[in-house]
Design an enzyme around this catalytic site. Structure first.
Site, PDB file in Angstrom:
ATOM      1  N   SER A 189       3.282  -2.010  10.511  1.00  0.00           N
ATOM      2  CA  SER A 189       4.742  -2.051  10.722  1.00  0.00           C
ATOM      3  C   SER A 189       5.363  -3.388  10.314  1.00  0.00           C
ATOM      4  O   SER A 189       6.254  -3.889  11.000  1.00  0.00           O
ATOM      5  CB  SER A 189       5.078  -1.708  12.177  1.00  0.00           C
ATOM      6  OG  SER A 189       4.724  -0.360  12.440  1.00  0.00           O
ATOM      7  N   GLU A 213      -6.647   4.804   8.281  1.00  0.00           N
ATOM      8  CA  GLU A 213      -6.366   6.222   8.013  1.00  0.00           C
ATOM      9  C   GLU A 213      -7.604   6.915   7.454  1.00  0.00           C
ATOM     10  O   GLU A 213      -7.828   8.099   7.698  1.00  0.00           O
ATOM     11  CB  GLU A 213      -5.160   6.343   7.065  1.00  0.00           C
ATOM     12  CG  GLU A 213      -3.862   6.076   7.812  1.00  0.00           C
ATOM     13  CD  GLU A 213      -2.737   5.524   6.959  1.00  0.00           C
ATOM     14  OE1 GLU A 213      -2.827   5.530   5.723  1.00  0.00           O
ATOM     15  OE2 GLU A 213      -1.743   5.058   7.570  1.00  0.00           O
ATOM     16  N   HIS A 223      -9.620   1.367   5.349  1.00  0.00           N
ATOM     17  CA  HIS A 223      -8.311   1.532   5.996  1.00  0.00           C
ATOM     18  C   HIS A 223      -8.448   2.481   7.186  1.00  0.00           C
ATOM     19  O   HIS A 223      -9.204   3.464   7.123  1.00  0.00           O
ATOM     20  CB  HIS A 223      -7.301   2.084   4.987  1.00  0.00           C
ATOM     21  CG  HIS A 223      -5.901   2.012   5.501  1.00  0.00           C
ATOM     22  ND1 HIS A 223      -5.403   2.933   6.390  1.00  0.00           N
ATOM     23  CD2 HIS A 223      -4.907   1.113   5.287  1.00  0.00           C
ATOM     24  CE1 HIS A 223      -4.155   2.602   6.702  1.00  0.00           C
ATOM     25  NE2 HIS A 223      -3.831   1.507   6.046  1.00  0.00           N
ATOM     26  N   LYS A 238       0.100   4.267  -0.342  1.00  0.00           N
ATOM     27  CA  LYS A 238      -0.559   5.440   0.247  1.00  0.00           C
ATOM     28  C   LYS A 238      -0.387   6.671  -0.659  1.00  0.00           C
ATOM     29  O   LYS A 238      -0.322   6.524  -1.884  1.00  0.00           O
ATOM     30  CB  LYS A 238      -0.058   5.671   1.674  1.00  0.00           C
ATOM     31  CG  LYS A 238      -0.180   4.387   2.526  1.00  0.00           C
ATOM     32  CD  LYS A 238      -0.006   4.599   3.993  1.00  0.00           C
ATOM     33  CE  LYS A 238      -0.142   3.264   4.719  1.00  0.00           C
ATOM     34  NZ  LYS A 238      -0.050   3.360   6.154  1.00  0.00           N
ATOM     35  N   ASN A 282       0.869  -1.186   0.000  1.00  0.00           N
ATOM     36  CA  ASN A 282       0.000   0.000   0.000  1.00  0.00           C
ATOM     37  C   ASN A 282       0.905   1.234   0.000  1.00  0.00           C
ATOM     38  O   ASN A 282       1.483   1.588   1.021  1.00  0.00           O
ATOM     39  CB  ASN A 282      -0.889  -0.050   1.256  1.00  0.00           C
ATOM     40  CG  ASN A 282      -1.736   1.194   1.426  1.00  0.00           C
ATOM     41  OD1 ASN A 282      -1.853   2.012   0.508  1.00  0.00           O
ATOM     42  ND2 ASN A 282      -2.341   1.339   2.604  1.00  0.00           N
ATOM     43  N   GLU A 332      -5.474  -4.862  11.026  1.00  0.00           N
ATOM     44  CA  GLU A 332      -4.432  -3.850  11.179  1.00  0.00           C
ATOM     45  C   GLU A 332      -4.686  -3.066  12.463  1.00  0.00           C
ATOM     46  O   GLU A 332      -5.512  -2.127  12.466  1.00  0.00           O
ATOM     47  CB  GLU A 332      -4.452  -2.880  10.006  1.00  0.00           C
ATOM     48  CG  GLU A 332      -4.151  -3.524   8.674  1.00  0.00           C
ATOM     49  CD  GLU A 332      -3.554  -2.505   7.704  1.00  0.00           C
ATOM     50  OE1 GLU A 332      -2.423  -2.711   7.268  1.00  0.00           O
ATOM     51  OE2 GLU A 332      -4.213  -1.499   7.409  1.00  0.00           O
ATOM     52  N   GLY A 390       2.405   2.336  10.881  1.00  0.00           N
ATOM     53  CA  GLY A 390       3.367   3.423  10.721  1.00  0.00           C
ATOM     54  C   GLY A 390       4.103   3.798  11.992  1.00  0.00           C
ATOM     55  O   GLY A 390       4.753   4.842  12.048  1.00  0.00           O
ATOM     56  N   GLY A 431       2.709  -1.162   4.373  1.00  0.00           N
ATOM     57  CA  GLY A 431       2.703   0.249   4.008  1.00  0.00           C
ATOM     58  C   GLY A 431       4.112   0.734   3.724  1.00  0.00           C
ATOM     59  O   GLY A 431       4.671   0.510   2.648  1.00  0.00           O
ATOM     60  N   GLY A 432       4.727   1.386   4.712  1.00  0.00           N
ATOM     61  CA  GLY A 432       6.031   2.021   4.540  1.00  0.00           C
ATOM     62  C   GLY A 432       7.077   1.152   3.850  1.00  0.00           C
ATOM     63  O   GLY A 432       7.785   1.629   2.944  1.00  0.00           O
TER      64      GLY A 432
HETATM   65  P1  PGA Z   1       2.751   0.382   7.728  1.00  0.00           P
HETATM   66  O1  PGA Z   1       1.294   0.588   7.131  1.00  0.00           O
HETATM   67  O2  PGA Z   1       3.301  -0.916   7.180  1.00  0.00           O
HETATM   68  O3  PGA Z   1       3.534   1.586   7.291  1.00  0.00           O
HETATM   69  O4  PGA Z   1       2.601   0.298   9.210  1.00  0.00           O
HETATM   70  C1  PGA Z   1       0.413  -0.508   6.975  1.00  0.00           C
HETATM   71  C2  PGA Z   1      -0.889  -0.049   6.395  1.00  0.00           C
HETATM   72  O5  PGA Z   1      -1.314   1.082   6.678  1.00  0.00           O
HETATM   73  O6  PGA Z   1      -1.549  -0.776   5.628  1.00  0.00           O
END
Ligand code: PGA
Length: 256
Positions: free
Chosen positions: A214, A98, A96, A11, A9, A168, A174, A235-236
Protein backbone atom coordinates in the site's frame (compact mmCIF):
# COMPACT_ATOMS: atom_id res chain seq x y z
CA UNK A 1 25.69 5.24 -0.02
CA UNK A 2 23.06 2.85 -1.43
CA UNK A 3 21.02 4.18 -4.34
CA UNK A 4 17.36 3.58 -3.47
CA UNK A 5 15.36 1.35 -5.79
CA UNK A 6 11.68 1.87 -6.63
CA UNK A 7 9.98 -1.01 -8.43
CA UNK A 8 6.56 -0.88 -10.08
CA UNK A 9 4.91 -4.29 -9.96
CA UNK A 10 2.07 -4.20 -12.49
CA UNK A 11 0.95 -7.72 -11.55
CA UNK A 12 -1.60 -9.29 -13.96
CA UNK A 13 -2.75 -5.99 -15.43
CA UNK A 14 -2.73 -4.62 -18.93
CA UNK A 15 -2.74 -5.86 -22.50
CA UNK A 16 -0.06 -4.74 -24.92
CA UNK A 17 -1.57 -1.34 -25.65
CA UNK A 18 -2.24 -0.46 -22.01
CA UNK A 19 1.25 -1.56 -20.94
CA UNK A 20 2.85 0.43 -23.75
CA UNK A 21 0.87 3.54 -22.76
CA UNK A 22 1.82 3.14 -19.11
CA UNK A 23 5.51 2.56 -19.93
CA UNK A 24 5.59 5.62 -22.20
CA UNK A 25 3.83 7.82 -19.65
CA UNK A 26 6.04 6.62 -16.78
CA UNK A 27 9.27 7.10 -18.75
CA UNK A 28 8.17 10.51 -19.94
CA UNK A 29 7.21 11.80 -16.50
CA UNK A 30 10.33 10.32 -14.90
CA UNK A 31 12.59 12.04 -17.42
CA UNK A 32 11.27 15.36 -16.09
CA UNK A 33 11.60 14.39 -12.44
CA UNK A 34 14.49 14.69 -10.04
CA UNK A 35 15.08 11.68 -7.88
CA UNK A 36 18.09 9.79 -6.66
CA UNK A 37 16.26 6.47 -6.98
CA UNK A 38 16.86 3.77 -9.56
CA UNK A 39 13.56 2.68 -11.12
CA UNK A 40 12.41 -0.70 -12.43
CA UNK A 41 9.11 -1.76 -13.98
CA UNK A 42 7.70 -5.27 -13.81
CA UNK A 43 5.00 -5.69 -16.50
CA UNK A 44 3.26 -9.01 -17.14
CA UNK A 45 5.35 -11.53 -19.12
CA UNK A 46 3.41 -10.86 -22.33
CA UNK A 47 4.44 -7.19 -22.33
CA UNK A 48 8.10 -7.60 -21.32
CA UNK A 49 9.38 -7.38 -24.90
CA UNK A 50 7.36 -4.35 -25.92
CA UNK A 51 7.97 -2.49 -22.66
CA UNK A 52 11.69 -3.22 -22.98
CA UNK A 53 11.70 -1.48 -26.38
CA UNK A 54 9.99 1.55 -24.88
CA UNK A 55 12.41 1.74 -21.94
CA UNK A 56 15.51 1.32 -24.07
CA UNK A 57 16.11 5.06 -24.30
CA UNK A 58 15.70 5.56 -20.55
CA UNK A 59 17.50 4.48 -17.37
CA UNK A 60 14.50 2.45 -16.24
CA UNK A 61 15.28 -1.22 -15.73
CA UNK A 62 13.07 -4.12 -16.73
CA UNK A 63 11.90 -6.60 -14.08
CA UNK A 64 9.93 -9.83 -14.28
CA UNK A 65 7.39 -10.90 -11.69
CA UNK A 66 8.48 -14.52 -11.39
CA UNK A 67 10.69 -17.21 -12.91
CA UNK A 68 11.06 -20.99 -12.85
CA UNK A 69 14.12 -22.62 -11.30
CA UNK A 70 14.97 -24.83 -14.27
CA UNK A 71 16.56 -23.46 -17.44
CA UNK A 72 14.28 -25.31 -19.87
CA UNK A 73 12.22 -28.45 -20.17
CA UNK A 74 8.74 -29.84 -19.71
CA UNK A 75 7.31 -27.15 -17.41
CA UNK A 76 4.14 -26.04 -19.17
CA UNK A 77 3.30 -22.43 -18.61
CA UNK A 78 6.59 -21.51 -16.94
CA UNK A 79 9.29 -18.98 -17.92
CA UNK A 80 12.95 -19.53 -17.05
CA UNK A 81 15.62 -17.13 -15.83
CA UNK A 82 17.69 -17.31 -19.06
CA UNK A 83 14.52 -16.47 -21.04
CA UNK A 84 14.07 -13.39 -18.88
CA UNK A 85 17.70 -12.41 -19.29
CA UNK A 86 17.33 -12.91 -23.02
CA UNK A 87 14.38 -10.52 -23.23
CA UNK A 88 16.31 -7.86 -21.33
CA UNK A 89 15.28 -8.24 -17.69
CA UNK A 90 17.62 -6.95 -15.03
CA UNK A 91 15.55 -7.92 -11.97
CA UNK A 92 13.10 -10.67 -11.11
CA UNK A 93 10.66 -10.66 -8.19
CA UNK A 94 10.89 -13.91 -6.25
CA UNK A 95 8.59 -15.16 -3.50
CA UNK A 96 5.89 -12.52 -3.75
CA UNK A 97 3.24 -13.23 -1.13
CA UNK A 98 0.53 -13.58 -3.80
CA UNK A 99 2.52 -16.50 -5.19
CA UNK A 100 3.33 -17.91 -1.76
CA UNK A 101 -0.28 -17.80 -0.60
CA UNK A 102 -2.45 -18.14 -3.71
CA UNK A 103 -0.21 -20.41 -5.78
CA UNK A 104 1.29 -22.33 -2.84
CA UNK A 105 4.92 -21.56 -3.64
CA UNK A 106 7.02 -23.18 -0.95
CA UNK A 107 10.18 -21.86 0.68
CA UNK A 108 12.09 -24.52 -1.21
CA UNK A 109 10.72 -23.39 -4.59
CA UNK A 110 11.59 -19.80 -3.74
CA UNK A 111 15.15 -20.74 -2.76
CA UNK A 112 15.59 -22.56 -6.07
CA UNK A 113 14.19 -19.63 -8.06
CA UNK A 114 16.56 -17.26 -6.28
CA UNK A 115 19.57 -19.42 -7.15
CA UNK A 116 18.42 -19.74 -10.78
CA UNK A 117 18.07 -15.97 -11.08
CA UNK A 118 21.55 -15.37 -9.68
CA UNK A 119 23.05 -18.01 -11.95
CA UNK A 120 21.67 -16.16 -14.96
CA UNK A 121 22.73 -12.68 -13.88
CA UNK A 122 19.31 -11.49 -12.84
CA UNK A 123 19.03 -9.59 -9.56
CA UNK A 124 16.34 -11.30 -7.49
CA UNK A 125 14.02 -9.14 -5.41
CA UNK A 126 13.24 -11.55 -2.60
CA UNK A 127 9.87 -10.80 -0.97
CA UNK A 128 9.25 -11.74 2.63
CA UNK A 129 6.56 -10.78 5.09
CA UNK A 130 4.22 -11.96 7.81
CA UNK A 131 0.46 -12.48 7.71
CA UNK A 132 -1.84 -10.55 10.02
CA UNK A 133 -2.39 -13.52 12.31
CA UNK A 134 1.36 -14.08 12.57
CA UNK A 135 1.77 -10.42 13.55
CA UNK A 136 -1.01 -10.72 16.11
CA UNK A 137 0.73 -13.74 17.59
CA UNK A 138 3.96 -11.70 17.85
CA UNK A 139 5.67 -13.98 15.38
CA UNK A 140 6.76 -11.35 12.84
CA UNK A 141 10.50 -11.47 13.46
CA UNK A 142 10.50 -15.25 13.74
CA UNK A 143 8.65 -15.57 10.40
CA UNK A 144 10.99 -13.11 8.69
CA UNK A 145 14.04 -14.98 10.01
CA UNK A 146 12.67 -18.33 8.86
CA UNK A 147 11.88 -16.97 5.37
CA UNK A 148 15.40 -15.55 5.09
CA UNK A 149 16.94 -18.81 6.32
CA UNK A 150 14.96 -20.83 3.78
CA UNK A 151 15.65 -18.57 0.81
CA UNK A 152 19.31 -17.80 1.45
CA UNK A 153 20.53 -21.11 2.82
CA UNK A 154 22.45 -22.12 -0.32
CA UNK A 155 23.92 -18.71 -1.00
CA UNK A 156 27.69 -18.16 -0.99
CA UNK A 157 28.71 -15.30 1.30
CA UNK A 158 30.04 -13.23 -1.61
CA UNK A 159 26.75 -13.44 -3.52
CA UNK A 160 24.59 -11.64 -0.98
CA UNK A 161 25.05 -8.20 -2.56
CA UNK A 162 23.63 -9.49 -5.86
CA UNK A 163 20.06 -9.39 -4.60
CA UNK A 164 17.46 -7.11 -3.08
CA UNK A 165 15.11 -7.92 -0.23
CA UNK A 166 11.58 -6.52 -0.03
CA UNK A 167 9.72 -6.56 3.27
CA UNK A 168 6.04 -6.74 2.37
CA UNK A 169 3.68 -7.47 5.26
CA UNK A 170 0.95 -9.61 3.70
CA UNK A 171 -1.75 -7.63 5.51
CA UNK A 172 -0.53 -4.39 3.89
CA UNK A 173 -0.58 -5.57 0.27
CA UNK A 174 -3.46 -4.11 -1.72
CA UNK A 175 -5.37 -3.27 1.46
CA UNK A 176 -4.69 0.47 1.69
CA UNK A 177 -3.22 -0.17 5.13
CA UNK A 178 0.53 0.43 5.12
CA UNK A 179 2.77 -0.57 8.03
CA UNK A 180 3.83 2.21 10.41
CA UNK A 181 7.34 3.65 10.44
CA UNK A 182 8.03 1.85 13.75
CA UNK A 183 6.85 -1.51 12.42
CA UNK A 184 8.91 -1.13 9.25
CA UNK A 185 11.99 0.05 11.10
CA UNK A 186 11.85 -2.87 13.50
CA UNK A 187 11.64 -5.46 10.72
CA UNK A 188 14.21 -3.76 8.50
CA UNK A 189 16.65 -3.61 11.42
CA UNK A 190 16.13 -7.29 12.08
CA UNK A 191 16.77 -8.10 8.38
CA UNK A 192 19.96 -6.02 8.49
CA UNK A 193 21.04 -7.80 11.66
CA UNK A 194 20.34 -11.16 10.02
CA UNK A 195 22.47 -10.23 7.00
CA UNK A 196 25.35 -9.06 9.19
CA UNK A 197 25.26 -12.19 11.33
CA UNK A 198 25.10 -14.55 8.38
CA UNK A 199 27.01 -12.79 5.61
CA UNK A 200 29.39 -10.36 7.35
CA UNK A 201 29.11 -6.70 8.23
CA UNK A 202 29.95 -5.12 4.88
CA UNK A 203 27.62 -7.45 2.97
CA UNK A 204 24.95 -6.71 5.52
CA UNK A 205 25.22 -3.02 4.75
CA UNK A 206 25.18 -3.10 0.95
CA UNK A 207 21.98 -5.10 0.37
CA UNK A 208 18.92 -2.96 -0.30
CA UNK A 209 15.92 -3.62 1.90
CA UNK A 210 12.76 -2.29 0.23
CA UNK A 211 9.36 -1.83 1.79
CA UNK A 212 6.15 -2.78 -0.03
CA UNK A 213 2.47 -2.77 0.86
CA UNK A 214 0.00 0.00 0.00
CA UNK A 215 2.69 2.49 -0.96
CA UNK A 216 0.90 5.59 -2.30
CA UNK A 217 1.95 9.14 -3.18
CA UNK A 218 0.64 10.37 0.18
CA UNK A 219 2.69 7.99 2.34
CA UNK A 220 5.79 7.72 0.14
CA UNK A 221 7.68 10.66 1.70
CA UNK A 222 7.15 9.25 5.17
CA UNK A 223 8.42 5.86 3.96
CA UNK A 224 11.38 7.33 2.06
CA UNK A 225 12.49 9.17 5.20
CA UNK A 226 12.87 5.97 7.23
CA UNK A 227 16.64 5.47 7.32
CA UNK A 228 16.37 1.67 7.07
CA UNK A 229 14.19 1.82 3.93
CA UNK A 230 16.36 1.55 0.78
CA UNK A 231 13.52 1.63 -1.71
CA UNK A 232 9.90 0.70 -2.35
CA UNK A 233 8.00 -2.05 -4.12
CA UNK A 234 4.81 -0.52 -5.46
CA UNK A 235 1.80 -2.46 -6.73
CA UNK A 236 -1.50 -0.67 -7.33
CA UNK A 237 -0.06 2.85 -7.41
CA UNK A 238 2.39 1.90 -10.17
CA UNK A 239 -0.55 1.42 -12.57
CA UNK A 240 -0.92 5.18 -12.69
CA UNK A 241 2.15 6.95 -14.08
CA UNK A 242 1.59 10.16 -12.12
CA UNK A 243 1.17 8.36 -8.81
CA UNK A 244 4.19 6.18 -9.43
CA UNK A 245 6.42 9.06 -10.42
CA UNK A 246 5.37 11.02 -7.33
CA UNK A 247 6.45 8.02 -5.26
CA UNK A 248 9.81 7.90 -7.05
CA UNK A 249 10.23 11.64 -6.48
CA UNK A 250 9.88 11.17 -2.73
CA UNK A 251 13.53 10.07 -2.85
CA UNK A 252 14.72 13.59 -3.54
CA UNK A 253 18.15 14.12 -5.15
CA UNK A 254 19.55 15.23 -1.79
CA UNK A 255 19.06 12.88 1.13
CA UNK A 256 15.79 13.65 2.91
P1 PGA B 1 0.30 -2.76 -3.34
O1 PGA B 1 1.13 -4.05 -3.75
O2 PGA B 1 1.20 -1.56 -3.47
O3 PGA B 1 -0.87 -2.73 -4.27
O4 PGA B 1 -0.11 -2.95 -1.91
C1 PGA B 1 2.49 -4.18 -3.38
C2 PGA B 1 3.04 -5.48 -3.89
O5 PGA B 1 2.30 -6.47 -3.97
O6 PGA B 1 4.23 -5.58 -4.26
Amino acid sequence: MTIPLVVGNWKMNGGLAACADLAHATADLLSRQNSRAMVALAPPFTALGSVKNILIASDIKLAAQNCHWEESGAFTGEISAPMLRDIGCHFVIVGHSERRHQLYESDDMIARKLMAALKHDLRPILCIGETLSQRHRNETLKVIGAQLDAALKGLAKGAIDKLEIAYEPVWAIGTGQNATAEQIDQVHNSIREYLKNNFGSSAGESVRVLYGGSVKPDNASMLARIATVNGLLVGGASLNAESFVKIVASFSPTVN
